[in-house]
Design a protein around this motif. Structure first.
Motif, mmCIF file in Angstrom:
data_model
loop_
_atom_site.group_PDB
_atom_site.id
_atom_site.type_symbol
_atom_site.label_atom_id
_atom_site.label_comp_id
_atom_site.label_asym_id
_atom_site.label_seq_id
_atom_site.Cartn_x
_atom_site.Cartn_y
_atom_site.Cartn_z
ATOM 1 N N ASP A 156 17.775 38.869 12.459
ATOM 2 C CA ASP A 156 18.063 40.279 12.703
ATOM 3 C C ASP A 156 19.511 40.582 12.345
ATOM 4 O O ASP A 156 20.436 39.857 12.727
ATOM 5 N N ALA A 171 20.627 43.628 24.923
ATOM 6 C CA ALA A 171 19.873 44.861 24.710
ATOM 7 C C ALA A 171 19.063 44.786 23.424
ATOM 8 O O ALA A 171 17.890 45.197 23.384
ATOM 9 N N ARG A 172 19.664 44.228 22.388
ATOM 10 C CA ARG A 172 18.949 44.114 21.112
ATOM 11 C C ARG A 172 17.795 43.128 21.227
ATOM 12 O O ARG A 172 16.707 43.376 20.702
ATOM 13 N N GLN A 173 18.014 42.030 21.922
ATOM 14 C CA GLN A 173 16.952 41.040 22.080
ATOM 15 C C GLN A 173 15.795 41.620 22.886
ATOM 16 O O GLN A 173 14.628 41.373 22.579
ATOM 17 N N TRP A 174 16.116 42.399 23.901
ATOM 18 C CA TRP A 174 15.072 43.055 24.697
ATOM 19 C C TRP A 174 14.268 44.025 23.826
ATOM 20 O O TRP A 174 13.037 44.080 23.914
ATOM 21 N N SER A 175 14.976 44.759 22.975
ATOM 22 C CA SER A 175 14.299 45.701 22.085
ATOM 23 C C SER A 175 13.385 44.975 21.111
ATOM 24 O O SER A 175 12.255 45.412 20.855
ATOM 25 N N ILE A 176 13.853 43.863 20.571
ATOM 26 C CA ILE A 176 13.031 43.093 19.640
ATOM 27 C C ILE A 176 11.792 42.557 20.331
ATOM 28 O O ILE A 176 10.674 42.587 19.787
ATOM 29 N N ARG A 209 10.221 43.854 22.758
ATOM 30 C CA ARG A 209 9.279 44.941 23.032
ATOM 31 C C ARG A 209 8.612 45.432 21.740
ATOM 32 O O ARG A 209 7.446 45.831 21.754
ATOM 33 N N GLU A 210 9.379 45.435 20.630
ATOM 34 C CA GLU A 210 8.859 45.966 19.380
ATOM 35 C C GLU A 210 7.954 44.981 18.663
ATOM 36 O O GLU A 210 7.017 45.381 17.982
ATOM 37 N N ASP A 226 11.591 37.235 29.711
ATOM 38 C CA ASP A 226 12.156 38.432 30.325
ATOM 39 C C ASP A 226 13.012 38.087 31.531
ATOM 40 O O ASP A 226 14.086 38.673 31.733
#
Length: 307
Positions: free
Chosen positions: A152, A214-219, A221-222, A251
């Protein structure tokens, strides 16, 4: 043989039967705890986590003891004021009294307070000394990131930003520490300035860590794992459950890192400010949050190795 003698002999026989069992169990528990502790301090990272938990506990204890001392002195001051007011008839009204109240150096509370502060300062010094070789670890981190960068783009940029921030933090802290010990010809002003700036780069790393999490959490989820999709299509409940358990564990780990980072952020702001931000007690509580969470993971890891 009398009945009392028989009872005493029976008790000794039962004790002889039970004692080896309890001794064996106690020795087993002591050996296991010793094994855990040995593994906790086997590496620099786990040793630092253990030491920071101890030192912030000592700082919290020192803050509490200092408050108790201050409270006792305030009571003594009130008693002295009350006594002087009762004796006001014997002295002119224009007289002014000055009194300095200090804790007795021979009192247990005073000795405990000073020794706690001294031990905390010693452990802080040891932790900084152990980090002197941190630039080598940061170089290894950078080389590993260069060979296998995150796929990423955002995570890749954050990783390089954290490497740079950590390198500057470590360089400045090493210089300030060695300067404070007389290795470098640094004055106190320069030593303090370098310590402050090293903490500011530490703060930069913490801020970037929030972005990484935050970016890892977004990845996460996506992009759900492909195994999720395969499990649903094939109706494989066992594999699907394993994937969900793995996702929940990921998580939980992300949130643990958020809590640790949230605890460190005000600490970095405090040390990065020339005037400070919080008191010793608040600083100790924030450090304990990060330390306890870190030592729990280290303890769990040693448990897994033991099993």
């Amino acid at each position: 043989m009398s009945s009392s003698a028989k009872a005493q002999q029976s008790s000794l026989q039962r004790l002889a039967q039970v004692l080896p069992h309890y001794v064996s169990r106690t020795d087993s528990h002591i050996s296991r705890i010793n094994s855990y502790l040995a593994r906790l301090i086997a590496t620099t990272s786990t040793l630092d986590t253990t030491l920071l938990t101890i030192t912030y506990t000592l700082h919290l204890l020192h803050a509490l003891l200092s408050r108790i001392t201050t409270f006792r002195l305030s009571i003594a001051a009130e008693s002295l004021g009350s006594l002087l007011s009762q004796l006001s008839y014997a002295v002119p009204r224009s007289s002014t009294f000055f009194a300095t109240l200090t804790p007795s150096p021979t009192s247990r509370l005073f000795r405990l307070t000073t020794s706690t502060a001294a031990l905390a300062a010693l452990i802080d010094d040891v932790r900084i000394f152990l980090r002197l070789g941190g630039l080598f670890s940061i170089y290894t981190w950078g080389a590993s990131t260069y060979r296998s960068p995150p796929q990423d783009r955002v995570l890749r940029s954050i990783a390089w930003g954290q490497i740079g921030a950590c390198a500057l933090f470590q360089y400045l802290e090493n210089g300030a520490y060695l300067g404070s010990k007389g290795v470098f010809a640094f004055g106190n002003e320069k030593v303090n300035k370098w310590y402050v700036w090293s903490s500011r780069f530490w703060m930069a790393h913490v801020i970037l860590e929030f972005g990484r999490l935050a970016r890892q959490w977004s990845i996460n989820r996506e992009e759900p794992p492909s195994k999720d999709v395969r499990s649903e299509r094939q109706g494989d409940k066992v594999n699907h459950g394993q994937v969900l358990a793995r996702r929940e564990e990921e998580d939980r780990e992300l949130w643990r890192q958020v809590y640790v980072n949230a605890a460190w952020f005000p600490v970095t702001v405090h040390y990065g400010s020339e005037s400070g931000l919080v008191g010793e007690a608040q600083l100790a509580l924030l450090g304990l949050v990060a330390g306890v969470l870190g030592i729990r993971d280290a303890w769990r890891a040693t448990d897994d190795q033991h099993c």
